[in-house]
Scaffold this active site. Structure first.
Site, PDB file in Angstrom:
ATOM      1  N   GLU A 107       0.627  -1.051  -0.269  1.00 43.08           N
ATOM      2  CA  GLU A 107       0.048  -0.257   0.081  1.00 43.08           C
ATOM      3  C   GLU A 107       1.125   1.415   0.298  1.00 43.08           C
ATOM      4  O   GLU A 107       2.232   0.939   1.148  1.00 43.08           O
ATOM      5  CB  GLU A 107      -0.801   0.113   1.283  1.00 43.08           C
ATOM      6  CG  GLU A 107      -1.199   1.062   1.689  1.00 43.08           C
ATOM      7  CD  GLU A 107      -2.066   1.795   0.382  1.00 43.08           C
ATOM      8  OE1 GLU A 107      -3.065   1.125  -0.215  1.00 43.08           O
ATOM      9  OE2 GLU A 107      -2.142   3.075   0.137  1.00 43.08           O
ATOM     10  N   ASP A 139       5.114   2.014  -3.196  1.00 41.06           N
ATOM     11  CA  ASP A 139       4.498   1.821  -4.150  1.00 41.06           C
ATOM     12  C   ASP A 139       4.944   0.525  -5.109  1.00 41.06           C
ATOM     13  O   ASP A 139       5.587  -0.211  -5.363  1.00 41.06           O
ATOM     14  CB  ASP A 139       5.306   2.370  -5.582  1.00 41.06           C
ATOM     15  CG  ASP A 139       4.673   2.609  -7.280  1.00 41.06           C
ATOM     16  OD1 ASP A 139       4.779   3.703  -7.990  1.00 41.06           O
ATOM     17  OD2 ASP A 139       3.827   2.073  -7.058  1.00 41.06           O
ATOM     18  N   ASP A 157      -6.527  -3.901  -5.703  1.00 44.46           N
ATOM     19  CA  ASP A 157      -7.840  -3.393  -4.519  1.00 44.46           C
ATOM     20  C   ASP A 157      -6.700  -1.727  -4.837  1.00 44.46           C
ATOM     21  O   ASP A 157      -6.866  -1.214  -3.795  1.00 44.46           O
ATOM     22  CB  ASP A 157      -8.009  -3.921  -3.560  1.00 44.46           C
ATOM     23  CG  ASP A 157      -8.456  -2.919  -2.675  1.00 44.46           C
ATOM     24  OD1 ASP A 157      -8.840  -3.324  -1.414  1.00 44.46           O
ATOM     25  OD2 ASP A 157      -9.335  -2.545  -3.497  1.00 44.46           O
ATOM     26  N   PRO A 164      -1.691   7.897  -8.078  1.00 47.39           N
ATOM     27  CA  PRO A 164      -1.111   7.168  -8.199  1.00 47.39           C
ATOM     28  C   PRO A 164      -1.639   5.687  -8.615  1.00 47.39           C
ATOM     29  O   PRO A 164      -0.610   4.601  -8.608  1.00 47.39           O
ATOM     30  CB  PRO A 164      -0.533   7.035  -6.094  1.00 47.39           C
ATOM     31  CG  PRO A 164      -1.941   8.078  -6.080  1.00 47.39           C
ATOM     32  CD  PRO A 164      -2.536   8.594  -6.918  1.00 47.39           C
TER      33      PRO A 164
HETATM   34  N1  SAM Z   1     -12.467  -0.135  -2.870  1.00 49.70           N
HETATM   35  C1  SAM Z   1     -12.364   0.917  -3.535  1.00 49.70           C
HETATM   36  C2  SAM Z   1     -12.483   0.928  -5.226  1.00 49.70           C
HETATM   37  O1  SAM Z   1     -13.101  -0.065  -5.673  1.00 49.70           O
HETATM   38  O2  SAM Z   1     -11.830   1.916  -5.799  1.00 49.70           O
HETATM   39  C3  SAM Z   1      -9.569   0.887  -3.292  1.00 49.70           C
HETATM   40  C4  SAM Z   1      -9.543   0.852  -1.960  1.00 49.70           C
HETATM   41  S1  SAM Z   1      -8.063   1.271  -1.890  1.00 49.70           S
HETATM   42  C5  SAM Z   1      -8.502   2.251  -0.625  1.00 49.70           C
HETATM   43  C6  SAM Z   1      -7.402   1.851  -2.879  1.00 49.70           C
HETATM   44  C7  SAM Z   1      -5.542   1.495  -2.260  1.00 49.70           C
HETATM   45  O3  SAM Z   1      -4.984   1.757  -3.142  1.00 49.70           O
HETATM   46  C8  SAM Z   1      -5.354   2.867  -1.417  1.00 49.70           C
HETATM   47  O4  SAM Z   1      -5.164   2.423  -0.568  1.00 49.70           O
HETATM   48  C9  SAM Z   1      -4.686   4.177  -2.120  1.00 49.70           C
HETATM   49  O5  SAM Z   1      -3.795   4.419  -1.565  1.00 49.70           O
HETATM   50  C10 SAM Z   1      -3.893   2.792  -2.977  1.00 49.70           C
HETATM   51  N2  SAM Z   1      -2.517   2.741  -4.430  1.00 49.70           N
HETATM   52  C11 SAM Z   1      -3.242   3.855  -4.908  1.00 49.70           C
HETATM   53  N3  SAM Z   1      -1.788   3.497  -6.325  1.00 49.70           N
HETATM   54  C12 SAM Z   1      -1.279   3.071  -5.330  1.00 49.70           C
HETATM   55  C13 SAM Z   1      -0.069   2.019  -5.113  1.00 49.70           C
HETATM   56  N4  SAM Z   1       1.257   2.941  -7.501  1.00 49.70           N
HETATM   57  N5  SAM Z   1       1.442   1.269  -5.394  1.00 49.70           N
HETATM   58  C14 SAM Z   1       0.572   1.363  -4.025  1.00 49.70           C
HETATM   59  N6  SAM Z   1      -1.035   1.382  -3.806  1.00 49.70           N
HETATM   60  C15 SAM Z   1      -1.379   1.963  -4.342  1.00 49.70           C
END
Ligand code: SAM
Length: 280
Positions: A107, A139, A157, A164
């Site tokens: 995450e 990342d 997810d 990002p």
């Molecule tokens: N359930 C949600 C949906 O369907 O839209 C998504 C849930 S979760 C909150 C999405 C997560 O992806 C976030 O916590 C965000 O920080 C993470 N995220 C975004 N870009 C990322 C990356 N490049 N690497 C790792 N995590 C990432």
């Protein structure tokens, strides 16, 4: 007292608004704008960069379908990689599978994890303490492009393909996921509400096809992902979709899962898609 409203900014000329009873937390993290607020109907709601991520009321639909569908299809999962998933809902569902030996979660935003633990405790329900968890704040693209490990299921997810999250919908990311899957491995992805985001689905399909033996989409309607069914991308290294209901029922029973949405019949039915989705 005048009401406050949260207006989602995902679609250009259509949006949903939530009445804000109370803002529980709002900040600009290192990576994105984050708000968690209380809504009378949906309970606690989290949005990132103006886009609804999850609500207490309907999160179970998405988290159960994105987790149990690949894991029960596979049948012998030991190692799972969760990409994103900072709110802990996927982790909670993955951790229910007692046969797993390792859960790796990557995450990018530590604040999402910390604030979800504090303000959305019903999402993770203590799963962040699971001894099998290896939580990395990084990342996920950087992680997977350097990863020499292999997994049985990878669950992306992620946020939507902007900010990002954009890199997590790239050919290169999918190719690295393919490289880091075992022989019967499965990659599943959050792939948007196709009534509004059909280009995302077409793009994923075109990017999966050269990589995976089996490419499909399955769906579930999540009320706060407005616009009808959300589709989940499915890329498998082998033929995994020829399971019978009887086999799935046995695996579901053996896994002894408590679910509020997922069941083996819905699992199989979710791969049946409407023509307007098949046509794209
Ligand atoms: N359930 C949600 C949906 O369907 O839209 C998504 C849930 S979760 C909150 C999405 C997560 O992806 C976030 O916590 C965000 O920080 C993470 N995220 C975004 N870009 C990322 C990356 N490049 N690497 C790792 N995590 C990432």
């Amino acid at each position: 007292m005048s009401s406050m409203f949260f207006k989602e900014s995902l679609h250009a000329n259509y949006c949903q608004t939530f009445e804000i009873e109370k803002v529980l937390y709002e900040s600009k993290t290192e990576h994105q704008h984050l708000i968690i607020f209380q809504n009378q109907y949906f309970g606690r709601v989290m949005a990132l960069d103006g886009i609804i991520q999850t609500t207490e009321k309907d999160e179970f639909i998405y988290h159960e379908m994105l987790t149990h569908t690949p894991i029960l299809s596979h049948g012998e999962v030991q190692k799972v990689l969760i990409v994103g998933g900072g709110d802990g809902g996927i982790l909670r569902e993955v951790a229910k599978h007692t046969t797993l030996t390792e859960i790796t979660m990557v995450e990018i935003d530590q604040d999402v994890v910390l604030l979800s633990k504090e303000f959305l405790p019903n999402h993770s329900q203590g799963a962040f303490e699971d001894q099998r968890l290896n939580l990395l704040i990084d990342d996920a693209y950087r992680f997977i492009s350097n990863c020499q490990d292999k997994f049985d299921v990878i669950i992306a997810d992620t946020t939507d393909p902007m900010g990002p999250g954009e890199i997590l919908f790239s050919e290169s990311f999918y190719a690295h996921c393919h490289r880091c899957l075992n022989d019967r491995g499965i990659l599943v992805t959050q792939n948007g509400v196709c009534f509004f985001q059909k280009d995302e689905m077409v793009q994923t399909a075109n990017r999966f096809k050269p990589l995976f033996k089996e490419v499909a989409f399955y769906s579930a309607a999540v009320p706060t992902y407005v616009g009808g069914v959300m589709v989940f991308g499915w890329g498998a290294q082998a033929t995994m979709l020829n399971l019978t209901l009887q086999t799935l029922n046995q695996r579901y029973k053996h896994a002894n899962l408590e679910t509020k949405y997922y069941n083996p019949s819905i699992h199989l039915a979710s791969f049946a898609l409407p023509n307007y989705v098949l046509d794209v």
